[in-house]
Design an enzyme around this catalytic site. Structure first.
Site, short mmCIF file in Angstrom:
data_model
loop_
_atom_site.label_atom_id
_atom_site.label_comp_id
_atom_site.label_asym_id
_atom_site.label_seq_id
_atom_site.Cartn_x
_atom_site.Cartn_y
_atom_site.Cartn_z
N TYR A 22 29.13 8.39 12.07
CA TYR A 22 29.28 6.91 11.55
C TYR A 22 27.97 6.29 12.52
CZ TYR A 22 31.21 5.42 16.06
OH TYR A 22 31.36 5.18 17.41
N ARG A 75 18.96 7.30 13.86
CA ARG A 75 20.03 7.88 14.69
C ARG A 75 21.22 8.71 13.79
NH1 ARG A 75 23.35 4.07 18.62
NH2 ARG A 75 24.31 3.30 17.00
N ARG A 120 42.01 22.72 3.49
CA ARG A 120 41.96 22.73 4.97
C ARG A 120 41.57 24.29 5.56
NH1 ARG A 120 44.02 23.84 9.76
NH2 ARG A 120 43.53 22.66 11.57
N HIS A 141 38.56 25.63 8.67
CA HIS A 141 37.60 25.15 9.54
C HIS A 141 36.02 25.60 9.08
CE1 HIS A 141 40.92 25.09 12.28
NE2 HIS A 141 40.30 24.56 13.25
N LYS A 178 26.83 10.61 16.97
CA LYS A 178 27.67 9.64 16.73
C LYS A 178 28.94 10.03 15.75
CE LYS A 178 27.53 4.46 16.38
NZ LYS A 178 28.37 4.16 17.55
N GLU A 206 27.63 6.81 30.54
CA GLU A 206 27.67 5.53 29.65
C GLU A 206 28.76 5.04 29.95
OE1 GLU A 206 27.17 6.24 25.36
OE2 GLU A 206 28.04 8.31 25.79
N LEU A 235 25.25 8.66 24.18
CA LEU A 235 24.81 7.83 22.78
C LEU A 235 23.40 7.33 23.11
CD1 LEU A 235 25.66 7.80 19.69
CD2 LEU A 235 26.09 5.68 20.41
N1 PMP Z 1 27.73 4.46 23.52
C1 PMP Z 1 28.74 4.88 22.91
C2 PMP Z 1 29.99 5.75 23.20
C3 PMP Z 1 29.02 3.74 21.85
O1 PMP Z 1 30.25 4.19 21.20
C4 PMP Z 1 27.99 2.95 21.31
C5 PMP Z 1 28.34 2.01 20.30
N2 PMP Z 1 29.55 1.13 20.40
C6 PMP Z 1 26.87 2.61 22.39
C7 PMP Z 1 27.01 3.51 23.33
C8 PMP Z 1 26.01 1.51 21.99
O2 PMP Z 1 25.26 1.82 21.02
P1 PMP Z 1 24.57 0.68 20.27
O3 PMP Z 1 23.65 0.03 21.13
O4 PMP Z 1 23.63 1.40 19.16
O5 PMP Z 1 25.67 -0.25 19.68
#
Ligand code: PMP
Length: 288
Positions: free
Chosen positions: A32, A51, A99, A101, A146, A178, A202
């Site tokens: 997403y 991305r 279903r 995998h 993502k 993060e 991310l």
């Molecule tokens: N890390 C994670 C795990 C996220 O889900 C997000 C987005 N919500 C971010 C970092 C920040 O990414 P962005 O600046 O592209 O929103």
């Protein structure tokens, strides 16, 4: 009533249906994006689409649309929803199949987009900052994808909510990665420090904007590993995401960060970020 996009059609959200056999529902097999829209213009769309391609490559799913097609679909969705500032959620799963995998052959991906009003974070938060907790980063090692399978992030975020905090900052093997839904920077001795982009976090679009703003405005900054001790001894801790923009974390694990107030680096970056947004609202190329 909000209008969504599902598999080629715009429709009221109440009319949208997907199969219970959708692999997104069954396996969390999809990716997403969340794209902020200011004054009806998607912010940093090219970066979000890049991305998205990286995430699709990571799960071996073909991109169902060209960038130009995404651009047009997004424009239609934005036009059909209220408000100039929106948050567009874009979601692609491997599709519907019995279903199993293993990847099914010859199926169409499910493509879904919805939009919600994009509300600026409450002003009070800019004067008080927010509180966060820390937790061990127990997610998989492809956090650069993502992926829609967000169960670890959901559980980690809930740990913060349970104690009245807003976000959970993650530590893996003694280093900051993060947070459950945002990127984290620290400030020490007026230097902005960011963990390097790799498979353990991310690659945030806002993270990139912040580092660009730092470079353009002669703010001392370094991208390098940040230890847990450095996180805990930071003068400032900052959080970034497309919907939260830049925020100051002023309490971490119930201990005050620095002097407990949003610091000067936060104030400068917050101002620069608002300026960057304002520029795109005037139609500058920062939108692309
Ligand atoms: N890390 C994670 C795990 C996220 O889900 C997000 C987005 N919500 C971010 C970092 C920040 O990414 P962005 O600046 O592209 O929103």
């Amino acid at each position: 009533m909000s209008t969504i996009y599902l598999n080629g059609k715009l429709m009221p959200i109440e009319e949208a249906c997907i199969s219970v056999l959708d692999r997104g529902f069954i396996f969390g097999d999809g990716v997403y994006e969340v794209i902020p829209v200011y004054s009806s213009k998607p912010f940093r769309l090219d970066n979000h689409l890049l991305r998205l391609q990286h995430s699709l490559d990571g799960i071996r799913l073909n991109n169902p649309n060209s960038n130009e097609q995404w651009r047009q679909l997004l424009a239609q969705l934005i036009e059909n929803n209220d408000g100039d500032d929106q948050s567009v959620y874009l979601h692609i799963t491997r599709g519907v199949a019995k279903r199993d995998h293993a990847f099914p052959e010859n199926i169409e991906p499910t493509v879904f987009m919805m939009s919600s009003p994009l509300l600026a974070p409450p002003k009070a938060l800019f004067t008080t900052g927010i509180s966060a907790i820390t937790a061990v980063d127990n997610r998989w090692i492809r956090c650069d994808i993502k992926a829609i399978s967000l169960l670890p992030n959901v559980l980690l975020r809930q740990e913060a909510i349970d104690v009245g905090a807003v976000e959970t900052v993650l530590i893996r093997d003694g280093f900051l990665t993060e947070a459950s839904a945002s990127n984290i920077f620290i400030v020490k001795n007026n230097v902005l420090l960011a963990p390097p982009k790799n498979h353990l976090m991310l690659p945030g679009i806002t993270y990139d904007v912040i580092l660009e703003l730092a470079a353009e405005n002669n703010i001392s900054h370094e991208v390098r590993d940040i230890s847990e001790a450095e996180l805990r001894n930071a003068d400032e801790v900052l959080l970034t995401s497309s919907t939260k923009e830049v925020m100051a974390i002023t309490r971490l694990d119930d201990i005050q960060v620095g002097d407990g107030k949003p610091g000067s680096m936060f104030k400068q970056l917050h101002q620069l970020y608002q300026h960057c947004k304002a520029t795109i609202m005037r139609g500058n190329s920062a939108s692309s």
